[in-house]
Motif scaffolding. Structure first.
Motif, short mmCIF file in Angstrom:
data_model
loop_
_atom_site.label_atom_id
_atom_site.label_comp_id
_atom_site.label_asym_id
_atom_site.label_seq_id
_atom_site.Cartn_x
_atom_site.Cartn_y
_atom_site.Cartn_z
N VAL A 77 0.84 -1.20 0.00
CA VAL A 77 0.00 0.00 0.00
C VAL A 77 0.88 1.25 0.00
CG1 VAL A 77 -1.62 1.34 1.40
CG2 VAL A 77 -2.04 -1.08 1.01
N ALA A 78 1.95 1.24 0.80
CA ALA A 78 2.86 2.39 0.84
C ALA A 78 3.54 2.60 -0.51
CB ALA A 78 3.91 2.19 1.93
N ILE A 79 3.95 1.52 -1.16
CA ILE A 79 4.58 1.64 -2.49
C ILE A 79 3.57 2.17 -3.50
CG2 ILE A 79 5.59 0.31 -4.40
CD1 ILE A 79 7.49 0.78 -2.06
N ILE B 286 1.63 6.65 -6.94
CA ILE B 286 0.55 7.57 -7.31
C ILE B 286 0.98 9.01 -7.07
CG2 ILE B 286 -1.76 8.35 -6.65
CD1 ILE B 286 -2.41 5.37 -6.13
N SER B 287 1.65 9.25 -5.96
CA SER B 287 2.14 10.59 -5.65
C SER B 287 3.19 11.04 -6.66
CB SER B 287 2.72 10.61 -4.24
OG SER B 287 3.29 11.85 -3.96
N ALA B 288 4.09 10.14 -7.04
CA ALA B 288 5.14 10.49 -8.01
C ALA B 288 4.54 10.81 -9.37
CB ALA B 288 6.15 9.35 -8.11
N VAL B 289 3.56 10.02 -9.80
CA VAL B 289 2.93 10.26 -11.09
C VAL B 289 2.16 11.58 -11.07
CG1 VAL B 289 1.11 9.43 -12.65
CG2 VAL B 289 2.83 7.84 -11.78
#
Length: 56
Positions: free
Chosen positions: A37-39, A44-47
């Motif tokens: 879930v953390a990955i 998602i945050s990076a994209v």
């Protein structure tokens, strides 16, 4: 969030050393779930950051 995954991993290792197989298996499963879930949230945050780009 990764600290929670590491905590459950340590709990699993300690439980495995002491011979508590059921607790160790459950803790490993929880650690895996939290890790993935953390990955996923990181990706998602990076994209989202890459799509928005830099604002000066």
């Amino acid at each position: 969030m990764l600290s929670w995954a590491l905590l459950f991993l340590v709990v699993a290792i300690v439980a495995a050393v002491l011979g508590f197989g059921g607790i160790a298996g459950t803790a490993v499963s929880i650690a895996k779930l939290i890790f993935f879930v953390a990955i996923a949230l990181f990706l998602i945050s990076a994209v989202a950051h890459a799509i928005r780009g830099r604002r000066v």
